[in-house]
Design a protein around this motif. Structure first.
Motif: not given
Length: 235
Positions: A14-24
């Protein structure tokens, strides 16, 4: 209270997904310079799919290896680009490694209730080290690449090497060694000419740009560290 290992890994994804969304957008901008300008979108979609798949599972009755198997399938189904098979292989290699660390009962579906009754503790530092090494090896195996090719391996290989060098340390110390190594590896891709992937078509024009796969690998590893380095969180 000790967190169940599968729940710990689910929080990690979940943390990875959130970080990737922020850095998209940033990752897409990096990819636009030397690739197809879709890496940020790809990574965000892939890990969103992983978290959605894990949300449907009973994590209290799941072995840690199963979390990575689900992640591999979900990521590959969501991501058709070359990144999909690379991370799917990484996750499957991680699952294979974790199965060697789990009680025999955790690999037998009929024994799931006993697994739930005996929650597996958060992943040990030694297991985390093996996990990083397995993932790096999986990416290298699938991509047929090596350090210096200007790919995600320029972050993953230094991370795995740093983890091995930090053997015997606590989890927080492990990640304090891993992250700078990965970050330095990603930054070093600025001075590399791409040898693999679409960026290789640019030749010398790929110089001066950070490889987007290496950049996203650092983001992924940073998210892993936020969850795995803390052995006290029980959420």
């Amino acid at each position: 209270m000790t967190d169940h290992a599968a729940r710990q890994l689910s929080r990690m994804f979940r943390d990875i997904a959130s970080a990737m969304a922020d850095a998209r957008d940033w990752l897409t901008e990096l990819d636009g310079a030397i690739g197809d300008a879709d890496h940020g979108i790809t990574m965000a979609l892939g890990f969103e799919a992983v978290t959605a798949a894990l949300a449907r599972e009973d994590l209290d009755r799941m072995a840690p290896s199963a979390v990575f198997e689900i992640a591999a399938t979900a990521f590959l189904d969501a991501v058709g680009a070359s990144t999909g098979p690379l991370y799917a292989t990484a996750f499957r290699r991680a699952a294979r490694f974790l199965r060697t660390q789990e009680p025999a009962a955790s690999n037998t579906p009929a024994q799931a209730p006993s697994l739930a009754a005996r929650p597996l503790a958060p992943l040990s530092t030694a297991t985390q080290t093996g996990l990083l090494q397995a993932m790096a090896a999986g990416i290298a195996e699938r991509g047929k690449g090596q350090r210096g090719d200007k790919t995600m391996l320029d972050a993953w290989i230094p991370a795995a090497e740093a983890a091995e060098s930090a053997a015997g340390l606590d989890a927080a110390s492990l990640w304090r060694a891993v992250l700078p190594a990965a970050e330095a590896g990603a930054e070093a891709t600025r001075s590399m000419t791409a040898a693999r992937g679409r960026a290789a078509r640019l030749g010398e024009r790929s110089l001066g740009h950070i490889d987007p796969g290496a950049a996203s690998a650092v983001i992924l590893l940073q998210a892993m560290a936020r969850v795995l380095a803390d052995q006290t969180d029980a959420s």
